[in-house]
Write a protein that holds these residues in place. Structure first.
Motif, PDB file in Angstrom:
ATOM      1  N   LEU A 102      30.770  37.641  41.524  1.00 26.08           N
ATOM      2  CA  LEU A 102      29.671  38.495  41.063  1.00 26.08           C
ATOM      3  C   LEU A 102      28.337  37.811  41.316  1.00 26.08           C
ATOM      4  O   LEU A 102      27.388  38.437  41.804  1.00 26.08           O
ATOM      5  CB  LEU A 102      29.839  38.808  39.574  1.00 26.08           C
ATOM      6  N   ARG A 103      28.269  36.537  41.005  1.00 26.07           N
ATOM      7  CA  ARG A 103      27.035  35.775  41.196  1.00 26.07           C
ATOM      8  C   ARG A 103      26.705  35.603  42.676  1.00 26.07           C
ATOM      9  O   ARG A 103      25.552  35.725  43.083  1.00 26.07           O
ATOM     10  CB  ARG A 103      27.175  34.409  40.526  1.00 26.07           C
ATOM     11  N   ASP A 104      27.735  35.346  43.495  1.00 29.62           N
ATOM     12  CA  ASP A 104      27.495  35.002  44.898  1.00 29.62           C
ATOM     13  C   ASP A 104      27.391  36.217  45.826  1.00 29.62           C
ATOM     14  O   ASP A 104      26.617  36.200  46.783  1.00 29.62           O
ATOM     15  CB  ASP A 104      28.615  34.086  45.403  1.00 29.62           C
ATOM     16  N   PHE A 105      28.187  37.264  45.540  1.00 30.06           N
ATOM     17  CA  PHE A 105      28.266  38.380  46.487  1.00 30.06           C
ATOM     18  C   PHE A 105      27.899  39.738  45.899  1.00 30.06           C
ATOM     19  O   PHE A 105      27.829  40.723  46.625  1.00 30.06           O
ATOM     20  CB  PHE A 105      29.678  38.448  47.087  1.00 30.06           C
ATOM     21  N   ALA A 110      32.565  42.220  43.391  1.00 24.08           N
ATOM     22  CA  ALA A 110      33.224  41.865  42.129  1.00 24.08           C
ATOM     23  C   ALA A 110      34.133  42.985  41.639  1.00 24.08           C
ATOM     24  O   ALA A 110      35.240  42.734  41.149  1.00 24.08           O
ATOM     25  CB  ALA A 110      32.175  41.534  41.070  1.00 24.08           C
ATOM     26  N   ILE A 111      33.681  44.228  41.766  1.00 19.56           N
ATOM     27  CA  ILE A 111      34.502  45.364  41.333  1.00 19.56           C
ATOM     28  C   ILE A 111      35.724  45.514  42.235  1.00 19.56           C
ATOM     29  O   ILE A 111      36.840  45.780  41.764  1.00 19.56           O
ATOM     30  CB  ILE A 111      33.664  46.657  41.312  1.00 19.56           C
ATOM     31  N   GLU A 112      35.537  45.331  43.537  1.00 16.58           N
ATOM     32  CA  GLU A 112      36.678  45.402  44.455  1.00 16.58           C
ATOM     33  C   GLU A 112      37.697  44.305  44.142  1.00 16.58           C
ATOM     34  O   GLU A 112      38.910  44.528  44.213  1.00 16.58           O
ATOM     35  CB  GLU A 112      36.189  45.284  45.897  1.00 16.58           C
ATOM     36  N   GLU A 113      37.204  43.130  43.759  1.00 13.86           N
ATOM     37  CA  GLU A 113      38.098  42.027  43.424  1.00 13.86           C
ATOM     38  C   GLU A 113      38.875  42.308  42.139  1.00 13.86           C
ATOM     39  O   GLU A 113      40.084  42.042  42.064  1.00 13.86           O
ATOM     40  CB  GLU A 113      37.290  40.733  43.268  1.00 13.86           C
ATOM     41  N   ILE A 114      38.196  42.859  41.143  1.00 16.84           N
ATOM     42  CA  ILE A 114      38.890  43.143  39.885  1.00 16.84           C
ATOM     43  C   ILE A 114      39.933  44.240  40.087  1.00 16.84           C
ATOM     44  O   ILE A 114      40.988  44.241  39.449  1.00 16.84           O
ATOM     45  CB  ILE A 114      37.887  43.521  38.767  1.00 16.84           C
ATOM     46  N   CYS A 115      39.675  45.165  41.007  1.00 15.44           N
ATOM     47  CA  CYS A 115      40.666  46.204  41.321  1.00 15.44           C
ATOM     48  C   CYS A 115      41.923  45.579  41.928  1.00 15.44           C
ATOM     49  O   CYS A 115      43.049  45.965  41.594  1.00 15.44           O
ATOM     50  CB  CYS A 115      40.075  47.229  42.280  1.00 15.44           C
ATOM     51  N   LYS A 116      41.731  44.611  42.826  1.00 14.02           N
ATOM     52  CA  LYS A 116      42.872  43.931  43.441  1.00 14.02           C
ATOM     53  C   LYS A 116      43.686  43.177  42.399  1.00 14.02           C
ATOM     54  O   LYS A 116      44.918  43.171  42.430  1.00 14.02           O
ATOM     55  CB  LYS A 116      42.382  42.950  44.514  1.00 14.02           C
ATOM     56  N   CYS A 127      39.490  52.069  43.811  1.00 18.70           N
ATOM     57  CA  CYS A 127      38.108  51.645  43.605  1.00 18.70           C
ATOM     58  C   CYS A 127      37.217  52.258  44.681  1.00 18.70           C
ATOM     59  O   CYS A 127      37.556  52.238  45.866  1.00 18.70           O
ATOM     60  CB  CYS A 127      38.048  50.120  43.664  1.00 18.70           C
ATOM     61  N   GLU A 128      36.079  52.820  44.258  1.00 20.38           N
ATOM     62  CA  GLU A 128      35.118  53.393  45.202  1.00 20.38           C
ATOM     63  C   GLU A 128      33.708  53.018  44.750  1.00 20.38           C
ATOM     64  O   GLU A 128      33.308  53.313  43.625  1.00 20.38           O
ATOM     65  CB  GLU A 128      35.263  54.915  45.265  1.00 20.38           C
ATOM     66  N   SER A 165      41.247  54.801  38.144  1.00 16.95           N
ATOM     67  CA  SER A 165      40.255  54.703  39.217  1.00 16.95           C
ATOM     68  C   SER A 165      38.899  54.299  38.652  1.00 16.95           C
ATOM     69  O   SER A 165      38.558  54.609  37.509  1.00 16.95           O
ATOM     70  CB  SER A 165      40.123  56.039  39.960  1.00 16.95           C
ATOM     71  N   ILE A 166      38.155  53.588  39.501  1.00 20.90           N
ATOM     72  CA  ILE A 166      36.763  53.234  39.205  1.00 20.90           C
ATOM     73  C   ILE A 166      35.900  53.820  40.315  1.00 20.90           C
ATOM     74  O   ILE A 166      36.176  53.613  41.500  1.00 20.90           O
ATOM     75  CB  ILE A 166      36.552  51.713  39.165  1.00 20.90           C
ATOM     76  N   GLN A 167      34.870  54.539  39.936  1.00 19.40           N
ATOM     77  CA  GLN A 167      33.914  55.061  40.912  1.00 19.40           C
ATOM     78  C   GLN A 167      32.507  54.680  40.455  1.00 19.40           C
ATOM     79  O   GLN A 167      32.090  55.020  39.349  1.00 19.40           O
ATOM     80  CB  GLN A 167      34.018  56.587  41.031  1.00 19.40           C
TER      81      GLN A 167
END
Length: 234
Positions: A102-105, A110-116, A127-128, A165-167
Motif C-alpha cells: 500500500l505504501r509503495d505501490f 494493495a486491494i488486488e493483493e488482499i483479493c489474492k 476484484c475490480e 466481490s470488491i469494486q
C-alpha cells in the motif's frame, strides 16, 4: 427588526459552536487513528524483522541437520512444516497490520493483493478497480484499505459466503466502494446484534466525510456501498 437580527445572530453562534465541536471531534478521532496506524506499523516491522527472521534462521539451521534414524527424520520434517506455517502466518499478520504494498505501490495494488490472499477453496473473491491511474492522498488510501479489510473480515467470519466481490470506482466527483457477498445476509435493523462491529468503519468515514449504505436481508447476501465526496476532501 432587532428581534429578527437577534435570532439570526443566535443561530449563527449556535452553528459556529456545532462546527467547532465537530472539528474538535474529528481532530481527536484523527489523532487516535494515526496512533493506531503507527502502532500497527511498529508491530508489523517487529514481526517481519524480529520474529520472522528468527523463524527463518531456525528453519535454515534445521536444514543443516542430517538425522539418520527414521523417527528423527520424521520429527525433522514435522518441525520444518510447523516452521513453514509459522513463517507464513507471520508474513500474513505483518501484511494485515501494515502492508508495504500500500505504501509503495498504492491502493489498487494493495486491494488486488488482499483479493489474492483472501481467495481460497472456501470463498472466491473478485476484484475490480477503475480510475485509479494516480495515487490518492495517503490518509484516504489508508482509510479505504482498512474499510476493505474490515468488510472482508466480516464476510469471512459471519456471512458463510462462497463468493464475494470488491469494486472500487474513482469517479470525477466521488469515490465509490462496493463490497458484496452471496452469504446468509442479515436484517440491517438488527445490525448491533450481528456482531459485525462497523464502528471502526463509521469512524473512518466520519473523517473523510463518507457515507455507508447497507443492503441485506436474511438469505439474500449483503451489499455495502461506501461513497466519498471528493469535493469535500479539498
Amino acid at each position: 427588526m432587532s428581534i429578527v437580527h437577534d435570532i439570526t445572530e443566535r443561530k449563527r453562534m449556535e452553528d459556529e459552536r456545532i462546527n467547532s465541536k465537530l472539528t474538535q471531534q474529528k481532530a481527536i478521532l484523527n489523532a487516535i487513528l494515526d496512533t493506531q496506524e503507527a502502532e500497527r506499523k511498529r508491530i508489523s516491522e517487529a514481526l517481519h524483522n524480529g520474529l520472522g527472521q528468527l523463524l527463518y534462521a531456525t528453519k535454515l539451521q534445521l536444514g543443516d541437520m542430517h538425522p539418520e534414524k527414521p523417527l528423527e527424520k520424521e520429527l525433522q520434517t514435522s518441525i520444518d512444516n510447523l516452521l513453514n506455517e509459522a513463517i507464513k502466518e507471520t508474513r500474513q499478520l505483518s501484511f494485515e497490520l501494515m502492508p508495504s504494498i500500500l505504501r509503495d505501490f498504492g491502493l489498487e495494488a494493495a486491494i488486488e493483493e488482499i483479493c489474492k490472499r483472501v481467495s481460497s477453496s472456501k470463498i472466491q473473491l473478485q476484484c475490480e478497480v477503475l480510475g485509479l491511474k494516480d495515487r490518492l492522498d495517503e490518509i484516504l488510501e489508508t482509510a479505504i484499505f482498512r474499510i476493505c479489510q474490515e468488510l472482508l473480515n466480516n464476510i469471512i467470519k459471519h456471512s458463510q459466503a462462497t463468493e464475494a466481490s470488491i469494486q472500487l470506482l474513482n469517479q470525477k466527483t466521488k469515490i465509490v466502494l462496493r463490497v458484496e457477498d452471496n452469504g446468509i445476509g442479515f436484517d440491517p435493523e438488527k445490525l448491533d446484534r450481528t456482531g459485525l462491529g462497523l464502528s471502526s468503519i463509521r469512524n473512518r468515514l466520519q473523517l473523510i466525510d463518507g457515507t455507508l449504505d447497507i443492503e441485506s436481508e436474511p438469505g439474500q447476501g449483503s451489499l455495502f456501498t461506501i461513497k466519498i465526496n471528493k469535493n469535500k476532501l479539498k
